[in-house]
Design an enzyme around this catalytic site. Structure first.
Site, short mmCIF file in Angstrom:
data_model
loop_
_atom_site.label_atom_id
_atom_site.label_comp_id
_atom_site.label_asym_id
_atom_site.label_seq_id
_atom_site.Cartn_x
_atom_site.Cartn_y
_atom_site.Cartn_z
N HIS A 1 40.60 36.60 39.56
CA HIS A 1 40.55 35.86 38.30
C HIS A 1 41.62 36.19 37.26
CE1 HIS A 1 36.85 34.13 39.67
NE2 HIS A 1 36.29 35.32 39.80
N HIS B 1 32.49 39.97 37.18
CA HIS B 1 32.13 38.60 37.58
C HIS B 1 32.51 37.63 36.47
CE1 HIS B 1 29.80 35.20 39.02
NE2 HIS B 1 29.11 35.20 37.90
N LYS C 1 38.20 29.49 49.99
CA LYS C 1 37.23 29.46 48.89
C LYS C 1 37.28 28.07 48.27
CE LYS C 1 35.90 32.04 44.76
NZ LYS C 1 36.27 33.11 43.83
N ASN C 2 36.12 27.47 48.01
CA ASN C 2 36.06 26.09 47.51
C ASN C 2 36.69 25.91 46.14
OD1 ASN C 2 34.80 25.08 49.77
ND2 ASN C 2 32.75 25.44 48.97
#
Length: 158
Positions: free
Chosen positions: A42, A153, A65-66
């Protein structure tokens, strides 16, 4: 009665299998701490094309990864967000270790466009300036000691 019980057991095993797969997709590869994996997935100080940027993530996950969001900021800046007030995570109400950024950051949203083949994952990209919400935890012993609490996250962008 036996066929119904057998069918129920098969359904339960399938459900547990799916949950196990879903959980493993969000886990960090063993060689990384959760904060290191967060950074790989990220943090991108200089925007790159999504198809190129996603190669590193897909390499470790052995799949396309979508979707993914890259924040165009520094890890240290996101660590500072961990010092903001704790809130319930918008996407997972059972967690209360989330923190809302106070300023918008430039970001790139990557979305898988074609049929995924691990050797050729193709992505479209969308740029925006948005706030973000991260979940933070105490650092792993392998994380830099100057950061006692680290992002683990990216929960959502707003």
């Amino acid at each position: 009665m036996v066929p119904k019980l057998f069918t129920s057991q098969i359904c339960l095993l399938l459900l547990l299998g799916l949950l196990g797969v879903e959980g493993s997709l969000h886990a960090a590869p063993q060689k990384f701490t959760r904060a290191q994996w967060f950074s790989i997935q990220h943090i991108q100080t200089t925007p790159l094309r999504c198809t190129n940027a996603m190669r590193a993530i897909n390499k470790y996950q052995h799949r396309c990864k979508n979707q993914n969001t890259f924040l165009h900021t520094t890890f240290a800046a996101v660590v500072n967000v961990c010092g903001n007030t704790n809130i319930t995570c918008p996407r997972n109400a059972s967690l209360n270790n989330c923190h809302h950024s106070r300023v918008q950051v430039p970001l790139t949203y990557c979305n898988l466009t074609g049929p995924p083949t691990i050797t050729n994952c193709v992505y479209s990209s969308t740029q925006a300036n948005m706030f973000y919400v991260v979940a933070c935890d105490n650092r792993d012993q392998r994380d830099p000691p100057q950061y006692p609490v680290v992002p683990v996250h990216l929960d959502t962008t707003i």
